[in-house]
Design a protein around this motif. Sequence first.
Motif, PDB file in Angstrom:
ATOM      1  N   ASP A 152       0.831  -1.209   0.000  1.00  0.00           N
ATOM      2  CA  ASP A 152       0.000   0.000   0.000  1.00  0.00           C
ATOM      3  C   ASP A 152       0.864   1.257   0.000  1.00  0.00           C
ATOM      4  OD1 ASP A 152      -2.224  -1.593   0.029  1.00  0.00           O
ATOM      5  OD2 ASP A 152      -2.645  -1.329   2.165  1.00  0.00           O
ATOM      6  N   ASP A 153       2.069   1.154   0.574  1.00  0.00           N
ATOM      7  CA  ASP A 153       3.019   2.266   0.478  1.00  0.00           C
ATOM      8  C   ASP A 153       3.421   2.402  -0.983  1.00  0.00           C
ATOM      9  OD1 ASP A 153       5.743   3.540   0.350  1.00  0.00           O
ATOM     10  OD2 ASP A 153       5.458   3.662   2.514  1.00  0.00           O
ATOM     11  N   PRO A 154       3.394   3.605  -1.544  1.00  0.00           N
ATOM     12  CA  PRO A 154       3.636   3.750  -2.984  1.00  0.00           C
ATOM     13  C   PRO A 154       5.064   3.474  -3.431  1.00  0.00           C
ATOM     14  CG  PRO A 154       3.413   5.899  -1.948  1.00  0.00           C
ATOM     15  CD  PRO A 154       3.047   4.887  -0.902  1.00  0.00           C
ATOM     16  N   THR A 155       6.027   3.451  -2.498  1.00  0.00           N
ATOM     17  CA  THR A 155       7.420   3.325  -2.939  1.00  0.00           C
ATOM     18  C   THR A 155       8.225   2.247  -2.224  1.00  0.00           C
ATOM     19  OG1 THR A 155       8.111   5.041  -1.367  1.00  0.00           O
ATOM     20  CG2 THR A 155       7.546   5.754  -3.606  1.00  0.00           C
ATOM     21  N   SER A 156       7.876   1.871  -1.013  1.00  0.00           N
ATOM     22  CA  SER A 156       8.708   0.951  -0.245  1.00  0.00           C
ATOM     23  C   SER A 156       7.852  -0.147   0.383  1.00  0.00           C
ATOM     24  CB  SER A 156       9.452   1.712   0.858  1.00  0.00           C
ATOM     25  OG  SER A 156      10.296   0.855   1.593  1.00  0.00           O
ATOM     26  N   PRO A 157       8.305  -1.390   0.327  1.00  0.00           N
ATOM     27  CA  PRO A 157       9.587  -1.830  -0.205  1.00  0.00           C
ATOM     28  C   PRO A 157       9.552  -1.967  -1.718  1.00  0.00           C
ATOM     29  CG  PRO A 157       8.360  -3.734   0.536  1.00  0.00           C
ATOM     30  CD  PRO A 157       7.527  -2.519   0.905  1.00  0.00           C
ATOM     31  N   VAL A 158      10.733  -1.946  -2.327  1.00  0.00           N
ATOM     32  CA  VAL A 158      10.855  -2.285  -3.741  1.00  0.00           C
ATOM     33  C   VAL A 158      10.678  -3.792  -3.852  1.00  0.00           C
ATOM     34  CG1 VAL A 158      12.388  -2.354  -5.727  1.00  0.00           C
ATOM     35  CG2 VAL A 158      12.407  -0.363  -4.202  1.00  0.00           C
ATOM     36  N   LEU A 159       9.722  -4.247  -4.636  1.00  0.00           N
ATOM     37  CA  LEU A 159       9.484  -5.673  -4.829  1.00  0.00           C
ATOM     38  C   LEU A 159       9.790  -6.043  -6.266  1.00  0.00           C
ATOM     39  CD1 LEU A 159       8.489  -8.469  -3.993  1.00  0.00           C
ATOM     40  CD2 LEU A 159       6.150  -7.693  -4.437  1.00  0.00           C
ATOM     41  N   TRP A 160      10.730  -6.952  -6.433  1.00  0.00           N
ATOM     42  CA  TRP A 160      11.124  -7.435  -7.753  1.00  0.00           C
ATOM     43  C   TRP A 160      10.905  -8.935  -7.763  1.00  0.00           C
ATOM     44  CZ3 TRP A 160      16.281  -5.602 -10.393  1.00  0.00           C
ATOM     45  CH2 TRP A 160      16.370  -6.135 -11.687  1.00  0.00           C
ATOM     46  N   ALA A 161       9.933  -9.393  -8.555  1.00  0.00           N
ATOM     47  CA  ALA A 161       9.575 -10.808  -8.576  1.00  0.00           C
ATOM     48  C   ALA A 161       9.853 -11.414  -9.939  1.00  0.00           C
ATOM     49  CB  ALA A 161       8.100 -10.982  -8.223  1.00  0.00           C
ATOM     50  N   VAL A 162      10.473 -12.593  -9.918  1.00  0.00           N
ATOM     51  CA  VAL A 162      10.631 -13.407 -11.118  1.00  0.00           C
ATOM     52  C   VAL A 162       9.685 -14.592 -10.970  1.00  0.00           C
ATOM     53  CG1 VAL A 162      12.161 -14.830 -12.512  1.00  0.00           C
ATOM     54  CG2 VAL A 162      13.027 -12.716 -11.480  1.00  0.00           C
ATOM     55  N   LEU A 163       8.707 -14.678 -11.866  1.00  0.00           N
ATOM     56  CA  LEU A 163       7.705 -15.741 -11.821  1.00  0.00           C
ATOM     57  C   LEU A 163       8.017 -16.777 -12.881  1.00  0.00           C
ATOM     58  CD1 LEU A 163       4.468 -13.558 -11.586  1.00  0.00           C
ATOM     59  CD2 LEU A 163       6.035 -14.239  -9.762  1.00  0.00           C
ATOM     60  N   ASP A 164       8.102 -18.012 -12.463  1.00  0.00           N
ATOM     61  CA  ASP A 164       8.306 -19.079 -13.439  1.00  0.00           C
ATOM     62  C   ASP A 164       7.027 -19.264 -14.257  1.00  0.00           C
ATOM     63  OD1 ASP A 164       8.635 -21.906 -14.558  1.00  0.00           O
ATOM     64  OD2 ASP A 164      10.543 -21.610 -13.503  1.00  0.00           O
ATOM     65  N   GLU A 165       7.176 -19.539 -15.536  1.00  0.00           N
ATOM     66  CA  GLU A 165       6.000 -19.757 -16.373  1.00  0.00           C
ATOM     67  C   GLU A 165       5.132 -20.886 -15.819  1.00  0.00           C
ATOM     68  OE1 GLU A 165       4.781 -20.689 -21.034  1.00  0.00           O
ATOM     69  OE2 GLU A 165       6.865 -20.164 -20.536  1.00  0.00           O
ATOM     70  N   ALA A 166       5.757 -21.844 -15.132  1.00  0.00           N
ATOM     71  CA  ALA A 166       4.992 -22.945 -14.541  1.00  0.00           C
ATOM     72  C   ALA A 166       3.965 -22.435 -13.550  1.00  0.00           C
ATOM     73  CB  ALA A 166       5.937 -23.929 -13.852  1.00  0.00           C
TER      74      ALA A 166
END
Length: 279
Positions: A152-166
């Motif tokens: 809900d915070d517009p900037t923190s934390p930075v979330l970087w997700a790599v999703l497997d196609e599976a």
Amino acid sequence: MTGPKDLDPSSSPRALLGAELRHARERKGLSQEQLGQLLFVSGSFVGQLEAGTRRMQPEIARMLDEVLGTEGFFLRNCKAAAKSKYPEHFAQAAEAEAQATAIREYAPQLIPGLLQTPAYARAVCRAYDPTAPEERIDQLVRGRLERARILDDPTSPVLWAVLDEAALRRVTGGREVMAEALRHVADLARRGRVIVQVLPFEAGAHAAMEGAIKLMDFEDAPPLVYFEGPGTGRLEDDPAEVRRRRFTYELLTACALAPEKSLVLLEAMAQDYAHEEHL
């Protein structure tokens, strides 16, 4: 000298316990490394206790009381700080997640908890425990959705997700649920709130085939990596291990689709799921 008062369990007990630890350590004139040596742990471990990113266990609390002369204060209060709405194996990771300034996560089999919709979370929780009472499933889903409020915070934390196609192809909860779940992830990415990359099947063998990775960075504490398996979880603060897993994550991002291409794929798959639901 008058000892510290017992903590109020209703007022962020872990943060208060960490602050009291820092004050007690400084009164003794000890650095984090020096205190760690007396406890047979690393200085970074002490730093994580003080920052509230790692839960204090009773045995550590007992040793702290002995070393710092705090007359049982930490042992008494670590019980209040240990209360959690999350499963025991994940509780420390969830608490650390809430303190993180940056989270990097690779999910091989499912959409990460921070990105899940209520319907998707319910399907996952029910699959984990098909005989659980509905009240227990409700509790687990509420806990998962409460975790996601950090976004809900517009900037923190930075979330970087790599999703497997599976994880995107596995129909969890039905096609309508999957359509909603992928639209939700895509919307967060479109709004610039998260960075999402998809690791496609065509990438072949990759550096994280052994399982999921969650890396967490903090403003005032060393980074952590979290490993999870069925009913188990482990936080690791060893700098060499964290560096190794960070390199693994960098290799994954190099193999994954670029964020914009990933977003296009997510939206196309969501549309396909929605269309198939109405056939």
